[in-house]
Design a protein around this motif. Structure first.
Motif, short mmCIF file in Angstrom:
data_model
loop_
_atom_site.label_atom_id
_atom_site.label_comp_id
_atom_site.label_asym_id
_atom_site.label_seq_id
_atom_site.Cartn_x
_atom_site.Cartn_y
_atom_site.Cartn_z
N ARG A 43 0.82 -1.21 0.00
CA ARG A 43 0.00 0.00 0.00
C ARG A 43 0.85 1.26 0.00
O ARG A 43 0.49 2.27 -0.62
N VAL A 46 2.67 1.68 -3.55
CA VAL A 46 1.82 2.22 -4.61
C VAL A 46 1.90 3.74 -4.64
O VAL A 46 2.08 4.36 -5.70
N GLU A 50 3.46 6.00 -7.72
CA GLU A 50 2.64 7.00 -8.42
C GLU A 50 3.27 8.39 -8.34
O GLU A 50 3.19 9.17 -9.29
#
Length: 411
Positions: A43, A46, A50
């Motif tokens: 988590r 990510v 990004e």
């Protein structure tokens, strides 16, 4: 079994979780702060990925259009004097597209706004992950305490059964009392099995959350009883920060799409070699597309709608954040009061059980009274565990609503 063991068991409940799993060398989970600092959870990865992608797009947005090198050879491969290269005309030119209407600046501004949005999402993701990690850790500790409580319940039920057998053998109780006491033992053993399964599941969820292959047999104790403090909000809640960044990004994109309607100019300059005349000449040119069919109206309309939606989402996020913060503050206050009341209730139930046991052993109280007070004590301890867990969750929710790491770590 003497009832004075209860306070000691309550203090050592979390510390003995590893022994309860029957693995003397099993690894205990690191402290909560260390888990967040060293976590490699997917988590978190990510959000980082990004953000790196948005950084790359922001860097690319600054690039100028590449120049075009053009080579043309004319008047060759024909008939007569154009059969060979004697009359060839060779032109070498360099063309450059010039972005007009402020497109480059608008493109860079839009990319930077997208980068800010990615960073806001990553920060929100970290705050949410910290909250979930806090809750999972506290849940695992509470599950360990429930397992200790269940084992204590089995031991107490067995002690009551032995006392009942002794009174029956002495003719002071009917045989029925022994059967009732044995039924209570069976119920306590079933509760222990359930508590063991819940403890295993809680530790498995904790391990899965941090994304590691390491499994834990216990957690470092103290999370449920730590005096967590949540400072007053000093920044925007993460959801509002994300919505605001998205609103700015859509506004920048709308500005960019409007500017793209303006045509770009391409200028070129080169040298032409005239083989037939044995001469060289300069050439220059300008090209401009005519915006007759494509004026980017559809893209502008879509960007306008996206901007309107982003403004609406920002208003929704602001209203939700205010409601969430007020609700979390109320829940935290109520959870603190409930935990205090449950602590007092446990102390009263422990004293009631002690007196009931003394009365039963002296023949002054029936077995049913003893069993009832023991069930009340187990229930009181269970409530105390649950209210402490609820207090921890409420603290985590309030920290998240304030945009803070649930246990005081840095974002």
């Amino acid at each position: 079994m003497s009832s004075n063991r209860w306070p000691l068991r309550a203090a050592l409940a979390s510390a003995t979780c590893g022994v309860l799993y029957g693995a003397a060398q099993a690894q205990t989970a690191p402290p909560l702060e260390s888990l967040l600092r060293d976590a490699s959870a997917p988590r978190l990865s990510v959000g980082e990925a990004e953000t790196h992608a948005a950084e790359g797009r922001a860097h690319q947005a600054r690039a100028w259009p590449n120049p075009v090198l053009d080579l043309q050879v004319e008047n060759v491969g024909g008939d007569g004097p154009y059969r060979d290269f004697q009359s060839a005309e060779t032109t070498l030119s360099l063309g450059q597209t010039l972005e007009l209407g402020g497109k480059r600046g608008a493109r860079v501004a839009a990319a930077l706004a997208e980068l800010d949005t990615a960073r806001s999402r990553a920060s929100q993701n970290r705050v949410t992950f910290a909250r979930d990690l806090f809750v999972a850790y506290a849940t695992a500790e509470a599950a360990g305490e429930r397992l200790v409580l269940a084992k204590d319940g089995v031991e107490l039920a067995q002690a009551d059964a032995r006392a009942a057998r002794l009174l029956v053998d002495n003719g002071k109780e009917a045989e029925l009392r022994v059967l009732q006491a044995q039924a209570a033992v069976s119920a306590a053993q079933a509760e222990q099995s359930r508590a063991e399964a819940e403890a295993d599941a809680a530790l498995a969820r904790l391990s899965a959350l941090i994304g590691g292959e390491q499994t834990y047999a216990a957690v470092t104790p103290g999370v449920l009883d730590r005096a967590w403090t949540v400072s007053a909000a000093t920044a925007q809640p993460p959801a509002v920060a994300v919505a605001q960044a998205e609103q700015i990004a859509t506004a920048r994109k709308l500005d960019l799409e409007r500017r793209r309607a303006a045509p770009d100019v391409t200028i070129s300059f080169g040298i032409r070699r005239l083989a037939g005349d044995d001469a060289t000449a300069a050439v220059a040119g300008v090209s401009l597309p005519l915006p007759l069919f494509d004026r980017n109206r559809g893209a502008v309309k879509a960007a306008q709608a996206e901007a309107d939606a982003a403004r609406a989402r920002l208003l929704i996020a602001q209203a939700d954040a205010t409601a969430d913060r007020r609700g979390a503050e109320g829940e935290a206050r109520a959870a603190e009061r409930s935990a205090a009341a449950a602590r007092e209730g446990e102390a009263a139930a422990r004293e009631a059980y002690r007196l009931a046991k003394l009365g039963y052993e002296a023949g002054k109280l029936p077995l049913l009274e003893l069993l009832s007070t023991r069930r009340d004590l187990v229930a009181a301890r269970q409530r105390h565990i649950e209210t402490r867990l609820a207090r921890a969750k409420a603290c985590a929710d309030l920290a998240q609503a304030n945009g803070q790491i649930a246990f005081g770590g840095a974002q």
